[in-house]
Design an enzyme around this catalytic site. Sequence first.
Site, PDB file in Angstrom:
ATOM      1  N   ASP A  46     -34.481  29.405 -58.787  1.00 47.48           N
ATOM      2  CA  ASP A  46     -33.488  29.284 -57.722  1.00 47.48           C
ATOM      3  C   ASP A  46     -34.170  28.838 -56.429  1.00 47.48           C
ATOM      4  O   ASP A  46     -35.045  29.538 -55.914  1.00 47.48           O
ATOM      5  CB  ASP A  46     -32.788  30.626 -57.495  1.00 47.48           C
ATOM      6  CG  ASP A  46     -31.687  30.493 -56.462  1.00 47.48           C
ATOM      7  OD1 ASP A  46     -30.595  30.035 -56.834  1.00 47.48           O
ATOM      8  OD2 ASP A  46     -31.934  30.808 -55.274  1.00 47.48           O
ATOM      9  N   TYR A  51     -35.353  27.099 -47.544  1.00 42.88           N
ATOM     10  CA  TYR A  51     -36.495  27.988 -47.775  1.00 42.88           C
ATOM     11  C   TYR A  51     -37.822  27.323 -47.379  1.00 42.88           C
ATOM     12  O   TYR A  51     -38.851  27.993 -47.279  1.00 42.88           O
ATOM     13  CB  TYR A  51     -36.562  28.455 -49.240  1.00 42.88           C
ATOM     14  CG  TYR A  51     -35.352  29.214 -49.731  1.00 42.88           C
ATOM     15  CD1 TYR A  51     -34.429  29.778 -48.838  1.00 42.88           C
ATOM     16  CD2 TYR A  51     -35.110  29.378 -51.099  1.00 42.88           C
ATOM     17  CE1 TYR A  51     -33.308  30.460 -49.301  1.00 42.88           C
ATOM     18  CE2 TYR A  51     -33.998  30.065 -51.558  1.00 42.88           C
ATOM     19  CZ  TYR A  51     -33.105  30.596 -50.670  1.00 42.88           C
ATOM     20  OH  TYR A  51     -31.992  31.267 -51.144  1.00 42.88           O
ATOM     21  N   LYS A  80     -29.667  24.342 -52.858  1.00 40.87           N
ATOM     22  CA  LYS A  80     -28.514  24.614 -51.992  1.00 40.87           C
ATOM     23  C   LYS A  80     -28.505  23.691 -50.769  1.00 40.87           C
ATOM     24  O   LYS A  80     -29.560  23.407 -50.195  1.00 40.87           O
ATOM     25  CB  LYS A  80     -28.539  26.081 -51.521  1.00 40.87           C
ATOM     26  CG  LYS A  80     -28.773  27.068 -52.658  1.00 40.87           C
ATOM     27  CD  LYS A  80     -28.702  28.514 -52.254  1.00 40.87           C
ATOM     28  CE  LYS A  80     -29.206  29.402 -53.381  1.00 40.87           C
ATOM     29  NZ  LYS A  80     -30.670  29.625 -53.352  1.00 40.87           N
ATOM     30  N   HIS A 113     -24.620  26.507 -49.329  1.00 37.53           N
ATOM     31  CA  HIS A 113     -25.405  27.729 -49.105  1.00 37.53           C
ATOM     32  C   HIS A 113     -24.612  28.828 -48.399  1.00 37.53           C
ATOM     33  O   HIS A 113     -24.739  30.012 -48.733  1.00 37.53           O
ATOM     34  CB  HIS A 113     -26.671  27.377 -48.308  1.00 37.53           C
ATOM     35  CG  HIS A 113     -27.805  28.315 -48.515  1.00 37.53           C
ATOM     36  ND1 HIS A 113     -29.123  27.913 -48.535  1.00 37.53           N
ATOM     37  CD2 HIS A 113     -27.839  29.648 -48.711  1.00 37.53           C
ATOM     38  CE1 HIS A 113     -29.904  28.972 -48.739  1.00 37.53           C
ATOM     39  NE2 HIS A 113     -29.145  30.031 -48.851  1.00 37.53           N
TER      40      HIS A 113
END
Length: 316
Positions: A46, A51, A80, A113
Amino acid sequence: MHTTPHITFANGDRLPQLGLGTWRSEPGEVASAVQAAVRAGYRHIDCAAVYGNEKEIGAALAELFDAGEVQRSDLWITSKLWNDAHAPDDVAPTLLQTLADLQLDYLDLYLMHWPVASLPSGRLISLDERPLLATWNALAAEVKAGRCRHIGVSNFSAKKLADLVRDAAHKPEMNQVELHPYLQQQALVDYCQSNGIAVTAYSPLGSPGRPAGLVSGDDPILLQEPVLAEIAAAHGVTPAQVLIQWALQRGTAVIPKSVKPARIAQNLAAVQVTLSADDVAKITALDRHRRYVTGVFWVTEGGPYTLATLWDEDLG
Ligand code: A2P
Protein backbone atom coordinates in the site's frame (compact mmCIF):
# COMPACT_ATOMS: atom_id res chain seq x y z
CA MET A 1 4.61 -20.47 3.57
CA HIS A 2 1.03 -19.68 4.59
CA THR A 3 -0.86 -17.88 1.84
CA THR A 4 -2.98 -14.92 2.85
CA PRO A 5 -6.74 -14.89 2.20
CA HIS A 6 -8.09 -12.73 -0.63
CA ILE A 7 -10.92 -10.35 -1.47
CA THR A 8 -12.27 -11.04 -4.96
CA PHE A 9 -13.47 -8.13 -7.09
CA ALA A 10 -16.39 -8.32 -9.54
CA ASN A 11 -14.04 -9.00 -12.49
CA GLY A 12 -12.33 -11.85 -10.63
CA ASP A 13 -9.19 -9.94 -9.61
CA ARG A 14 -7.94 -11.01 -6.19
CA LEU A 15 -6.59 -8.63 -3.56
CA PRO A 16 -4.41 -10.32 -0.92
CA GLN A 17 -6.06 -9.24 2.32
CA LEU A 18 -2.79 -8.62 4.16
CA GLY A 19 -0.56 -5.91 2.75
CA LEU A 20 2.43 -3.85 3.82
CA GLY A 21 1.69 -0.27 4.87
CA THR A 22 4.27 2.38 3.94
CA TRP A 23 3.03 5.57 5.62
CA ARG A 24 5.96 6.99 7.62
CA SER A 25 8.37 4.41 6.21
CA GLU A 26 11.36 6.67 5.67
CA PRO A 27 12.83 6.82 2.15
CA GLY A 28 16.06 5.34 3.53
CA GLU A 29 14.36 2.31 5.05
CA VAL A 30 11.35 1.60 2.84
CA ALA A 31 13.26 -0.25 0.10
CA SER A 32 14.60 -2.90 2.44
CA ALA A 33 11.18 -3.14 4.11
CA VAL A 34 9.44 -3.79 0.78
CA GLN A 35 12.04 -6.36 -0.21
CA ALA A 36 11.84 -8.10 3.18
CA ALA A 37 8.06 -8.16 2.87
CA VAL A 38 8.01 -9.64 -0.62
CA ARG A 39 10.64 -12.22 0.34
CA ALA A 40 8.56 -13.15 3.39
CA GLY A 41 5.51 -13.67 1.18
CA TYR A 42 3.62 -10.35 1.09
CA ARG A 43 1.98 -9.75 -2.29
CA HIS A 44 0.22 -6.45 -1.53
CA ILE A 45 1.96 -3.11 -0.96
CA ASP A 46 0.00 0.00 0.00
CA CYS A 47 1.57 3.26 -1.20
CA ALA A 48 0.66 6.92 -1.64
CA ALA A 49 2.30 9.82 -3.42
CA VAL A 50 2.12 11.95 -0.29
CA TYR A 51 4.19 9.44 1.70
CA GLY A 52 7.20 10.76 -0.21
CA ASN A 53 8.78 7.34 -0.75
CA GLU A 54 7.34 5.98 -3.99
CA LYS A 55 10.64 6.38 -5.88
CA GLU A 56 12.42 4.21 -3.33
CA ILE A 57 9.61 1.64 -3.42
CA GLY A 58 9.83 1.63 -7.22
CA ALA A 59 13.56 0.97 -7.12
CA ALA A 60 13.05 -1.87 -4.63
CA LEU A 61 10.35 -3.45 -6.81
CA ALA A 62 12.49 -3.11 -9.95
CA GLU A 63 15.30 -5.01 -8.23
CA LEU A 64 12.91 -7.79 -7.22
CA PHE A 65 11.52 -8.03 -10.77
CA ASP A 66 14.97 -7.94 -12.38
CA ALA A 67 16.22 -10.70 -10.10
CA GLY A 68 13.14 -12.79 -10.91
CA GLU A 69 12.12 -12.94 -7.25
CA VAL A 70 8.54 -11.99 -8.04
CA GLN A 71 6.55 -10.99 -11.11
CA ARG A 72 4.55 -7.82 -11.49
CA SER A 73 1.38 -9.85 -12.08
CA ASP A 74 1.81 -11.55 -8.71
CA LEU A 75 1.77 -8.25 -6.80
CA TRP A 76 -1.08 -5.96 -5.82
CA ILE A 77 0.08 -2.33 -5.73
CA THR A 78 -2.17 0.43 -4.43
CA SER A 79 -1.46 4.16 -4.53
CA LYS A 80 -3.43 7.30 -3.78
CA LEU A 81 -4.20 10.65 -5.40
CA TRP A 82 -3.30 13.57 -3.17
CA ASN A 83 -5.72 16.38 -2.33
CA ASP A 84 -3.93 18.96 -4.46
CA ALA A 85 -4.57 16.99 -7.65
CA HIS A 86 -8.36 16.70 -7.51
CA ALA A 87 -8.83 18.95 -10.55
CA PRO A 88 -9.92 16.52 -13.27
CA ASP A 89 -7.13 17.60 -15.62
CA ASP A 90 -4.53 16.91 -12.93
CA VAL A 91 -5.51 13.28 -12.35
CA ALA A 92 -3.82 11.66 -15.36
CA PRO A 93 -0.46 13.47 -15.00
CA THR A 94 -0.46 12.78 -11.26
CA LEU A 95 -1.08 9.08 -11.77
CA LEU A 96 1.60 9.02 -14.49
CA GLN A 97 4.07 10.52 -12.00
CA THR A 98 3.23 7.84 -9.42
CA LEU A 99 3.66 5.15 -12.08
CA ALA A 100 7.02 6.64 -13.09
CA ASP A 101 8.14 6.75 -9.45
CA LEU A 102 7.00 3.18 -8.80
CA GLN A 103 8.47 2.08 -12.17
CA LEU A 104 5.17 0.41 -13.07
CA ASP A 105 2.89 0.38 -16.13
CA TYR A 106 -0.30 0.15 -14.09
CA LEU A 107 -1.60 0.17 -10.54
CA ASP A 108 -3.91 -2.48 -9.22
CA LEU A 109 -5.82 0.11 -7.23
CA TYR A 110 -5.84 3.91 -7.18
CA LEU A 111 -7.63 5.70 -4.37
CA MET A 112 -8.75 9.27 -3.76
CA HIS A 113 -6.75 9.81 -0.55
CA TRP A 114 -9.15 12.16 1.29
CA PRO A 115 -12.52 13.78 0.59
CA VAL A 116 -10.61 17.05 0.84
CA ALA A 117 -9.38 19.34 -1.93
CA SER A 118 -6.55 21.82 -1.92
CA LEU A 119 -4.65 23.99 -4.34
CA PRO A 120 -0.99 23.20 -5.07
CA SER A 121 -0.19 25.97 -2.57
CA GLY A 122 -1.86 23.85 0.10
CA ARG A 123 -4.79 26.23 0.50
CA LEU A 124 -7.91 24.17 1.18
CA ILE A 125 -10.85 24.57 -1.17
CA SER A 126 -14.39 23.41 -0.60
CA LEU A 127 -16.04 20.38 -2.15
CA ASP A 128 -18.52 22.76 -3.79
CA GLU A 129 -15.62 24.33 -5.67
CA ARG A 130 -13.99 20.96 -6.37
CA PRO A 131 -16.71 18.30 -6.36
CA LEU A 132 -15.70 14.75 -5.47
CA LEU A 133 -17.77 13.40 -8.38
CA ALA A 134 -15.69 15.27 -10.97
CA THR A 135 -12.46 13.93 -9.47
CA TRP A 136 -13.99 10.48 -9.29
CA ASN A 137 -14.99 10.54 -12.96
CA ALA A 138 -11.40 11.44 -13.85
CA LEU A 139 -10.22 8.40 -11.87
CA ALA A 140 -12.69 6.24 -13.79
CA ALA A 141 -11.15 7.50 -17.04
CA GLU A 142 -7.80 6.16 -15.81
CA VAL A 143 -9.29 2.66 -15.56
CA LYS A 144 -10.43 2.98 -19.19
CA ALA A 145 -6.94 4.18 -20.14
CA GLY A 146 -5.44 1.08 -18.52
CA ARG A 147 -3.32 2.94 -15.98
CA CYS A 148 -5.13 1.38 -13.01
CA ARG A 149 -7.24 -1.74 -12.73
CA HIS A 150 -9.52 -0.66 -9.88
CA ILE A 151 -10.43 2.61 -8.22
CA GLY A 152 -11.68 3.55 -4.82
CA VAL A 153 -11.56 6.11 -2.07
CA SER A 154 -10.11 6.57 1.38
CA ASN A 155 -11.44 8.28 4.49
CA PHE A 156 -14.96 8.40 3.05
CA SER A 157 -18.09 8.23 5.22
CA ALA A 158 -21.04 6.07 4.19
CA LYS A 159 -22.83 9.30 3.23
CA LYS A 160 -20.11 10.40 0.80
CA LEU A 161 -19.92 6.88 -0.61
CA ALA A 162 -23.67 6.74 -1.06
CA ASP A 163 -23.50 9.98 -3.09
CA LEU A 164 -20.91 8.41 -5.38
CA VAL A 165 -22.83 5.15 -5.64
CA ARG A 166 -25.91 7.16 -6.66
CA ASP A 167 -24.22 9.54 -9.10
CA ALA A 168 -21.22 7.78 -10.63
CA ALA A 169 -21.25 5.37 -13.54
CA HIS A 170 -18.16 3.59 -12.18
CA LYS A 171 -19.02 2.39 -8.68
CA PRO A 172 -16.40 2.75 -5.96
CA GLU A 173 -14.65 -0.57 -5.35
CA MET A 174 -12.73 0.19 -2.14
CA ASN A 175 -12.90 2.41 0.92
CA GLN A 176 -9.69 2.52 2.93
CA VAL A 177 -10.35 3.82 6.44
CA GLU A 178 -8.94 3.70 9.94
CA LEU A 179 -10.21 0.52 11.61
CA HIS A 180 -9.15 -1.26 14.79
CA PRO A 181 -10.89 -2.40 17.98
CA TYR A 182 -11.09 1.15 19.39
CA LEU A 183 -12.63 2.40 16.09
CA GLN A 184 -14.64 -0.47 14.67
CA GLN A 185 -17.04 1.58 12.47
CA GLN A 186 -19.25 -1.49 12.04
CA ALA A 187 -22.04 0.45 10.31
CA LEU A 188 -19.58 1.81 7.72
CA VAL A 189 -18.05 -1.64 7.16
CA ASP A 190 -21.54 -3.13 6.79
CA TYR A 191 -22.57 -0.40 4.35
CA CYS A 192 -19.50 -1.05 2.20
CA GLN A 193 -19.66 -4.82 2.30
CA SER A 194 -23.38 -4.89 1.45
CA ASN A 195 -22.80 -2.52 -1.50
CA GLY A 196 -19.94 -4.44 -3.08
CA ILE A 197 -17.31 -2.02 -1.79
CA ALA A 198 -14.26 -3.72 -0.32
CA VAL A 199 -12.76 -2.26 2.84
CA THR A 200 -9.13 -1.79 3.85
CA ALA A 201 -8.21 -1.16 7.49
CA TYR A 202 -5.44 1.39 8.00
CA SER A 203 -3.67 2.02 11.32
CA PRO A 204 -4.70 -1.50 12.39
CA LEU A 205 -2.18 -1.47 15.25
CA GLY A 206 -3.40 1.89 16.52
CA SER A 207 -0.80 3.90 14.62
CA PRO A 208 1.86 4.00 17.35
CA GLY A 209 4.20 5.77 14.91
CA ARG A 210 1.83 8.60 14.00
CA PRO A 211 3.21 12.14 13.91
CA ALA A 212 3.33 14.21 17.09
CA GLY A 213 0.52 16.45 15.84
CA LEU A 214 -1.84 13.47 16.10
CA VAL A 215 -0.78 12.42 19.61
CA SER A 216 -2.49 13.66 22.73
CA GLY A 217 -1.67 12.65 26.29
CA ASP A 218 -4.88 10.77 27.00
CA ASP A 219 -4.76 8.56 23.89
CA PRO A 220 -5.25 4.91 24.80
CA ILE A 221 -2.41 2.72 23.47
CA LEU A 222 -4.02 -0.08 21.50
CA LEU A 223 -1.01 -2.42 21.57
CA GLN A 224 -1.09 -2.20 25.38
CA GLU A 225 -4.78 -3.12 25.71
CA PRO A 226 -5.04 -5.81 28.44
CA VAL A 227 -7.85 -7.72 26.69
CA LEU A 228 -5.62 -8.12 23.62
CA ALA A 229 -2.70 -9.20 25.80
CA GLU A 230 -4.89 -11.88 27.38
CA ILE A 231 -6.14 -13.20 24.03
CA ALA A 232 -2.62 -13.08 22.58
CA ALA A 233 -1.19 -15.03 25.53
CA ALA A 234 -3.90 -17.68 25.23
CA HIS A 235 -2.93 -18.23 21.55
CA GLY A 236 0.80 -17.88 22.11
CA VAL A 237 0.95 -14.90 19.72
CA THR A 238 1.46 -11.12 20.01
CA PRO A 239 -1.22 -8.42 20.40
CA ALA A 240 -0.28 -7.14 16.92
CA GLN A 241 -1.06 -10.58 15.49
CA VAL A 242 -4.43 -10.62 17.24
CA LEU A 243 -5.24 -7.20 15.76
CA ILE A 244 -4.29 -8.29 12.25
CA GLN A 245 -6.25 -11.55 12.41
CA TRP A 246 -9.27 -9.70 13.82
CA ALA A 247 -9.19 -7.42 10.75
CA LEU A 248 -8.89 -10.44 8.43
CA GLN A 249 -11.80 -12.23 10.11
CA ARG A 250 -13.95 -9.12 9.58
CA GLY A 251 -13.36 -9.57 5.85
CA THR A 252 -11.30 -6.41 5.49
CA ALA A 253 -7.90 -5.99 3.90
CA VAL A 254 -5.35 -4.81 6.46
CA ILE A 255 -2.06 -2.97 5.96
CA PRO A 256 0.13 -2.91 9.07
CA LYS A 257 3.22 -0.75 8.51
CA SER A 258 6.63 -1.87 9.63
CA VAL A 259 10.19 -1.34 8.46
CA LYS A 260 11.58 -4.05 10.77
CA PRO A 261 12.04 -7.47 9.12
CA ALA A 262 11.14 -9.41 12.28
CA ARG A 263 7.86 -7.49 12.66
CA ILE A 264 7.15 -7.73 8.93
CA ALA A 265 7.41 -11.52 9.27
CA GLN A 266 5.47 -11.56 12.54
CA ASN A 267 2.63 -9.55 11.01
CA LEU A 268 2.36 -11.91 8.04
CA ALA A 269 2.32 -14.92 10.37
CA ALA A 270 -0.90 -13.49 11.85
CA VAL A 271 -2.75 -15.18 8.97
CA GLN A 272 -2.25 -18.47 10.83
CA VAL A 273 -4.04 -17.33 14.00
CA THR A 274 -7.70 -18.29 14.47
CA LEU A 275 -9.78 -16.22 16.86
CA SER A 276 -12.75 -17.92 18.54
CA ALA A 277 -16.22 -16.39 18.70
CA ASP A 278 -15.48 -15.66 22.34
CA ASP A 279 -12.26 -13.81 21.44
CA VAL A 280 -14.12 -11.79 18.84
CA ALA A 281 -16.87 -10.90 21.32
CA LYS A 282 -14.28 -9.62 23.78
CA ILE A 283 -12.65 -7.51 21.06
CA THR A 284 -16.02 -6.17 19.87
CA ALA A 285 -16.63 -4.92 23.41
CA LEU A 286 -13.51 -2.71 23.18
CA ASP A 287 -15.09 -0.30 20.67
CA ARG A 288 -14.98 3.35 21.74
CA HIS A 289 -15.07 5.25 18.42
CA ARG A 290 -11.57 6.58 19.02
CA ARG A 291 -9.71 7.88 15.98
CA TYR A 292 -5.95 8.22 15.96
CA VAL A 293 -5.92 9.89 12.53
CA THR A 294 -8.49 12.50 13.48
CA GLY A 295 -8.33 14.68 10.39
CA VAL A 296 -7.64 17.78 12.50
CA PHE A 297 -5.11 18.87 9.89
CA TRP A 298 -8.03 19.68 7.52
CA VAL A 299 -9.72 21.96 9.99
CA THR A 300 -8.43 25.51 9.72
CA GLU A 301 -9.70 28.82 11.02
CA GLY A 302 -12.41 29.95 8.59
CA GLY A 303 -11.57 27.00 6.28
CA PRO A 304 -14.05 24.90 4.32
CA TYR A 305 -13.84 21.73 6.46
CA THR A 306 -14.91 20.82 9.98
CA LEU A 307 -14.54 17.42 11.65
CA ALA A 308 -18.32 17.06 11.49
CA THR A 309 -18.41 17.62 7.71
CA LEU A 310 -15.26 15.58 7.14
CA TRP A 311 -16.58 12.44 8.83
CA ASP A 312 -20.31 13.21 8.46
CA GLU A 313 -20.65 12.62 12.16
CA ASP A 314 -22.39 14.62 14.80
CA LEU A 315 -19.46 15.06 17.15
CA GLY A 316 -21.66 16.49 19.87
P1 A2P B 1 8.17 -0.17 12.95
O1 A2P B 1 8.00 0.29 11.54
O2 A2P B 1 9.36 0.43 13.64
O3 A2P B 1 8.09 -1.68 13.10
P2 A2P B 1 -0.02 1.02 12.08
O4 A2P B 1 0.05 0.11 10.89
O5 A2P B 1 -1.22 0.82 12.95
O6 A2P B 1 0.17 2.46 11.70
O7 A2P B 1 1.22 0.66 13.01
C1 A2P B 1 2.54 0.87 12.54
C2 A2P B 1 3.44 1.14 13.69
O8 A2P B 1 3.50 -0.02 14.54
C3 A2P B 1 4.85 1.46 13.30
O9 A2P B 1 5.31 2.45 14.19
C4 A2P B 1 5.58 0.14 13.47
O10 A2P B 1 6.92 0.41 13.82
C5 A2P B 1 4.83 -0.52 14.60
N1 A2P B 1 4.71 -1.99 14.43
C6 A2P B 1 4.53 -2.68 13.30
N2 A2P B 1 4.40 -3.98 13.53
C7 A2P B 1 4.49 -4.15 14.87
C8 A2P B 1 4.43 -5.28 15.73
N3 A2P B 1 4.25 -6.50 15.24
N4 A2P B 1 4.57 -5.06 17.05
C9 A2P B 1 4.74 -3.82 17.55
N5 A2P B 1 4.80 -2.71 16.79
C10 A2P B 1 4.68 -2.87 15.46
